[in-house]
Write a protein that holds these residues in place. Structure first.
Motif, PDB file in Angstrom:
ATOM      1  N   TRP A 233       0.801  -1.221   0.000  1.00  0.00           N
ATOM      2  CA  TRP A 233       0.000   0.000   0.000  1.00  0.00           C
ATOM      3  C   TRP A 233       0.834   1.271   0.000  1.00  0.00           C
ATOM      4  CZ3 TRP A 233      -4.612   0.218  -1.720  1.00  0.00           C
ATOM      5  CH2 TRP A 233      -5.403  -0.922  -1.686  1.00  0.00           C
ATOM      6  N   LEU A 234       1.995   1.250   0.601  1.00  0.00           N
ATOM      7  CA  LEU A 234       2.854   2.435   0.590  1.00  0.00           C
ATOM      8  C   LEU A 234       3.235   2.798  -0.848  1.00  0.00           C
ATOM      9  CD1 LEU A 234       4.461   4.586   2.190  1.00  0.00           C
ATOM     10  CD2 LEU A 234       6.397   3.004   2.076  1.00  0.00           C
ATOM     11  N   GLY A 235       3.634   1.803  -1.608  1.00  0.00           N
ATOM     12  CA  GLY A 235       3.992   2.037  -3.008  1.00  0.00           C
ATOM     13  C   GLY A 235       2.811   2.501  -3.838  1.00  0.00           C
ATOM     14  N   ARG A 236       1.665   1.871  -3.627  1.00  0.00           N
ATOM     15  CA  ARG A 236       0.461   2.272  -4.374  1.00  0.00           C
ATOM     16  C   ARG A 236       0.072   3.709  -4.037  1.00  0.00           C
ATOM     17  NH1 ARG A 236      -1.225  -2.645  -2.194  1.00  0.00           N
ATOM     18  NH2 ARG A 236      -1.095  -4.384  -3.635  1.00  0.00           N
ATOM     19  N   LEU A 237       0.159   4.065  -2.769  1.00  0.00           N
ATOM     20  CA  LEU A 237      -0.190   5.420  -2.337  1.00  0.00           C
ATOM     21  C   LEU A 237       0.780   6.446  -2.917  1.00  0.00           C
ATOM     22  CD1 LEU A 237      -1.922   7.305  -0.586  1.00  0.00           C
ATOM     23  CD2 LEU A 237      -0.361   6.825   1.295  1.00  0.00           C
ATOM     24  N   ALA A 238       2.069   6.155  -2.863  1.00  0.00           N
ATOM     25  CA  ALA A 238       3.067   7.075  -3.413  1.00  0.00           C
ATOM     26  C   ALA A 238       2.856   7.258  -4.918  1.00  0.00           C
ATOM     27  CB  ALA A 238       4.476   6.561  -3.127  1.00  0.00           C
ATOM     28  N   CYS A 239       2.579   6.167  -5.616  1.00  0.00           N
ATOM     29  CA  CYS A 239       2.371   6.248  -7.059  1.00  0.00           C
ATOM     30  C   CYS A 239       1.074   7.004  -7.371  1.00  0.00           C
ATOM     31  CB  CYS A 239       2.352   4.850  -7.668  1.00  0.00           C
ATOM     32  SG  CYS A 239       2.553   4.867  -9.468  1.00  0.00           S
ATOM     33  N   ALA A 240       0.023   6.738  -6.622  1.00  0.00           N
ATOM     34  CA  ALA A 240      -1.243   7.443  -6.839  1.00  0.00           C
ATOM     35  C   ALA A 240      -1.088   8.941  -6.574  1.00  0.00           C
ATOM     36  CB  ALA A 240      -2.337   6.856  -5.951  1.00  0.00           C
ATOM     37  N   ALA A 241      -0.328   9.292  -5.554  1.00  0.00           N
ATOM     38  CA  ALA A 241      -0.088  10.719  -5.274  1.00  0.00           C
ATOM     39  C   ALA A 241       0.681  11.362  -6.416  1.00  0.00           C
ATOM     40  CB  ALA A 241       0.681  10.870  -3.956  1.00  0.00           C
ATOM     41  N   HIS A 242       1.684  10.665  -6.940  1.00  0.00           N
ATOM     42  CA  HIS A 242       2.443  11.191  -8.076  1.00  0.00           C
ATOM     43  C   HIS A 242       1.544  11.345  -9.297  1.00  0.00           C
ATOM     44  CE1 HIS A 242       5.210  11.775 -11.298  1.00  0.00           C
ATOM     45  NE2 HIS A 242       5.105  10.534 -11.729  1.00  0.00           N
ATOM     46  N   VAL A 243       0.740  10.331  -9.609  1.00  0.00           N
ATOM     47  CA  VAL A 243      -0.129  10.394 -10.787  1.00  0.00           C
ATOM     48  C   VAL A 243      -1.171  11.508 -10.629  1.00  0.00           C
ATOM     49  CG1 VAL A 243      -1.877   9.125 -12.109  1.00  0.00           C
ATOM     50  CG2 VAL A 243       0.287   8.033 -11.506  1.00  0.00           C
ATOM     51  N   THR A 244      -1.608  11.763  -9.418  1.00  0.00           N
ATOM     52  CA  THR A 244      -2.556  12.861  -9.184  1.00  0.00           C
ATOM     53  C   THR A 244      -1.925  14.203  -9.515  1.00  0.00           C
ATOM     54  OG1 THR A 244      -3.736  11.603  -7.493  1.00  0.00           O
ATOM     55  CG2 THR A 244      -3.988  14.003  -7.445  1.00  0.00           C
TER      56      THR A 244
END
Length: 143
Positions: free
Chosen positions: A45-56
């Motif tokens: 989840w840490l990786g998914r959250l970091a990637c989602a924040a970047h994509v946002t």
């Protein structure tokens, strides 16, 4: 496809692609935080959250670039086309930045592990993936 004797569609595509390309460079290299860059490819989840924040922030940067082009030039874009284009761009960016799908594709295509790791190959594959999907996104945005 269809005839466009005025060239308006081609000009719209060119303007949109240029805006998305510039936004990509700015968002990937300036807007992205160090935390996002360091963690976006991690498992869980840490990786998914970091990637989602970047994509946002990446997608918001693209939207800002498109809005600037619209305001500066009077270009008219269909909001639904822009929404689809930015969705294509954001989703493909997320897939690439999670790294595993891109690495598996590269391995399937027999790309050299040494080139990918030490020769800058993984970065080159990542960027070319993004540019290909920016092209597709621009087609949707300018349609």
């Amino acid at each position: 496809m269809f005839a466009d004797p005025t060239g308006r569609h081609a000009a719209a595509f060119a303007a949109v692609f240029a805006a998305l390309y510039v936004a990509h460079q700015v968002a990937d290299h300036w807007v992205q935080t160090q935390w996002q860059a360091d963690h976006k490819a991690e498992a869980g989840w840490l990786g998914r959250l970091a990637c989602a924040a970047h994509v946002t922030t990446y997608t918001l940067t693209a939207l800002l670039a498109l809005a600037t082009v619209v305001l500066a030039t009077g270009l008219r874009l269909d909001p639904w086309g822009v929404a689809v284009g930015l969705t294509v761009s954001g989703a493909s960016h997320y897939i690439a930045d999670r790294r595993t799908p891109l690495r598996r594709l590269a391995e399937h295509l027999h790309k050299s592990p040494a080139w990918m790791e030490r020769g800058g190959g993984l970065y080159a594959l990542d960027q070319s993936w993004h540019y290909g999907f920016l092209f597709i996104a621009a087609l949707f945005c300018a349609a």
